[in-house]
Design a protein around this motif. Structure first.
Motif, PDB file in Angstrom:
ATOM      1  N   ILE A   1       0.989  -1.232   0.276  1.00  0.00           N
ATOM      2  CA  ILE A   1       0.003  -0.037  -0.017  1.00  0.00           C
ATOM      3  C   ILE A   1       0.724   1.187   0.051  1.00  0.00           C
ATOM      4  O   ILE A   1       0.660   2.113  -0.869  1.00  0.00           O
ATOM      5  CB  ILE A   1      -1.122   0.198   1.166  1.00  0.00           C
ATOM      6  CG1 ILE A   1      -2.127  -0.847   1.093  1.00  0.00           C
ATOM      7  CG2 ILE A   1      -1.664   1.423   1.301  1.00  0.00           C
ATOM      8  CD1 ILE A   1      -2.911  -1.346   2.348  1.00  0.00           C
ATOM      9  N   ASN A   2       1.875   1.105   0.935  1.00  0.00           N
ATOM     10  CA  ASN A   2       2.813   2.594   1.097  1.00  0.00           C
ATOM     11  C   ASN A   2       3.400   2.719  -0.206  1.00  0.00           C
ATOM     12  O   ASN A   2       3.624   3.878  -0.737  1.00  0.00           O
ATOM     13  CB  ASN A   2       3.464   2.377   2.392  1.00  0.00           C
ATOM     14  CG  ASN A   2       2.860   2.595   3.645  1.00  0.00           C
ATOM     15  OD1 ASN A   2       2.295   3.482   3.521  1.00  0.00           O
ATOM     16  ND2 ASN A   2       2.977   1.737   4.482  1.00  0.00           N
ATOM     17  N   ASP A   3       3.986   1.436  -0.791  1.00  0.00           N
ATOM     18  CA  ASP A   3       4.877   1.845  -2.074  1.00  0.00           C
ATOM     19  C   ASP A   3       3.823   2.519  -3.162  1.00  0.00           C
ATOM     20  O   ASP A   3       4.347   3.005  -3.888  1.00  0.00           O
ATOM     21  CB  ASP A   3       5.460   0.447  -2.308  1.00  0.00           C
ATOM     22  CG  ASP A   3       6.299   0.568  -3.662  1.00  0.00           C
ATOM     23  OD1 ASP A   3       7.409   1.234  -3.644  1.00  0.00           O
ATOM     24  OD2 ASP A   3       5.950  -0.475  -4.770  1.00  0.00           O
ATOM     25  N   THR A   4       2.896   1.658  -3.337  1.00  0.00           N
ATOM     26  CA  THR A   4       1.971   2.184  -4.331  1.00  0.00           C
ATOM     27  C   THR A   4       1.467   3.644  -4.250  1.00  0.00           C
ATOM     28  O   THR A   4       1.647   4.613  -5.155  1.00  0.00           O
ATOM     29  CB  THR A   4       0.524   1.184  -4.580  1.00  0.00           C
ATOM     30  OG1 THR A   4       0.825  -0.032  -4.526  1.00  0.00           O
ATOM     31  CG2 THR A   4      -0.375   1.739  -5.284  1.00  0.00           C
ATOM     32  N   VAL A   5       0.910   4.166  -3.080  1.00  0.00           N
ATOM     33  CA  VAL A   5       0.607   5.514  -2.991  1.00  0.00           C
ATOM     34  C   VAL A   5       1.773   6.492  -2.904  1.00  0.00           C
ATOM     35  O   VAL A   5       1.716   7.872  -3.389  1.00  0.00           O
ATOM     36  CB  VAL A   5      -0.425   5.709  -1.799  1.00  0.00           C
ATOM     37  CG1 VAL A   5      -1.753   5.011  -1.880  1.00  0.00           C
ATOM     38  CG2 VAL A   5       0.300   5.720  -0.461  1.00  0.00           C
ATOM     39  N   ASP A   6       2.941   6.054  -2.749  1.00  0.00           N
ATOM     40  CA  ASP A   6       4.249   6.997  -2.407  1.00  0.00           C
ATOM     41  C   ASP A   6       4.656   7.173  -4.047  1.00  0.00           C
ATOM     42  O   ASP A   6       5.424   8.073  -4.111  1.00  0.00           O
ATOM     43  CB  ASP A   6       5.050   6.387  -1.636  1.00  0.00           C
ATOM     44  CG  ASP A   6       4.701   6.745  -0.178  1.00  0.00           C
ATOM     45  OD1 ASP A   6       3.854   7.509  -0.040  1.00  0.00           O
ATOM     46  OD2 ASP A   6       5.120   5.818   0.591  1.00  0.00           O
ATOM     47  N   HIS A   7       4.155   6.165  -4.988  1.00  0.00           N
ATOM     48  CA  HIS A   7       4.841   6.429  -6.155  1.00  0.00           C
ATOM     49  C   HIS A   7       3.687   7.114  -7.141  1.00  0.00           C
ATOM     50  O   HIS A   7       4.228   7.141  -8.495  1.00  0.00           O
ATOM     51  CB  HIS A   7       5.456   5.098  -6.702  1.00  0.00           C
ATOM     52  CG  HIS A   7       6.618   4.845  -5.906  1.00  0.00           C
ATOM     53  ND1 HIS A   7       6.913   4.005  -4.830  1.00  0.00           N
ATOM     54  CD2 HIS A   7       8.143   5.049  -6.389  1.00  0.00           C
ATOM     55  CE1 HIS A   7       7.893   3.811  -4.607  1.00  0.00           C
ATOM     56  NE2 HIS A   7       8.558   4.573  -5.399  1.00  0.00           N
ATOM     57  N   ILE A   8       2.692   7.582  -6.714  1.00  0.00           N
ATOM     58  CA  ILE A   8       1.811   8.040  -7.741  1.00  0.00           C
ATOM     59  C   ILE A   8       1.752   9.581  -7.227  1.00  0.00           C
ATOM     60  O   ILE A   8       1.657  10.087  -6.216  1.00  0.00           O
ATOM     61  CB  ILE A   8       0.297   7.485  -7.480  1.00  0.00           C
ATOM     62  CG1 ILE A   8       0.195   6.076  -7.922  1.00  0.00           C
ATOM     63  CG2 ILE A   8      -0.755   8.489  -8.484  1.00  0.00           C
ATOM     64  CD1 ILE A   8      -1.182   5.603  -7.405  1.00  0.00           C
TER      65      ILE A   8
END
Length: 153
Positions: A120-127
């Motif tokens: 989750i953190n990886d996804t939202v931090d890369h958008i």
């Protein structure tokens, strides 16, 4: 994980702000109108975003709000954490407590929770916000609310 209206509406407001504040500050009422969000609720969200250093206010007759940083420097994760707090669907005591949890020795599910949290953190931090603004322009060239249940102004 389920986001509250704070996260959903706040992200829509930030996309709107990024899209329309390039030339001049944007008023709460104009965001509220375009996004079909209550002005009073939007004021609360903008206060949280301002406190997090994502939004700045400009006083005066031509005042309003602008992004405090470039849209390319603001991630979806920054916005959601400012409004929702932690994004972790499970807060496993094995990772956050000095004592751990009673089942930590034989618990293998903690690895599942950690992988979900990391994903989750990886996804939202890369958008980044600028990506969402560009997508918004493609999907909705006229502007306005991004969600199907919203009434278009």
């Amino acid at each position: 994980m389920k986001l509250s209206t704070k996260g959903r509406y706040g992200l829509r407001a930030m996309i709107d702000l990024a899209r329309y504040s390039e030339d001049e500050p944007v008023s709460i009422s104009s965001i509220a109108s375009r996004q079909a969000i209550s002005e009073r609720y939007l004021e609360q969200l903008v206060a949280l975003l301002k406190k997090a250093g994502l939004v700045s206010s400009i006083r005066g007759a031509q005042g309003g709000y602008v992004l405090a940083k470039e849209a390319s420097e603001i991630s979806v994760g920054d916005v959601l954490r400012a409004l929702e707090g932690s994004l972790e669907p499970v807060k496993c005591a094995a990772f956050y407590s000095e004592e751990g949890c009673l089942a930590a020795g034989g618990c293998v599910t903690k690895y599942v929770w950690q992988k979900i949290n990391d994903s989750i953190n990886d996804t939202v931090d890369h958008i980044m916000l600028d990506e969402l603004v560009e997508e918004s322009k493609k999907v909705n060239p006229a502007g306005g609310c991004e969600e199907p249940q919203c009434s278009q102004p």
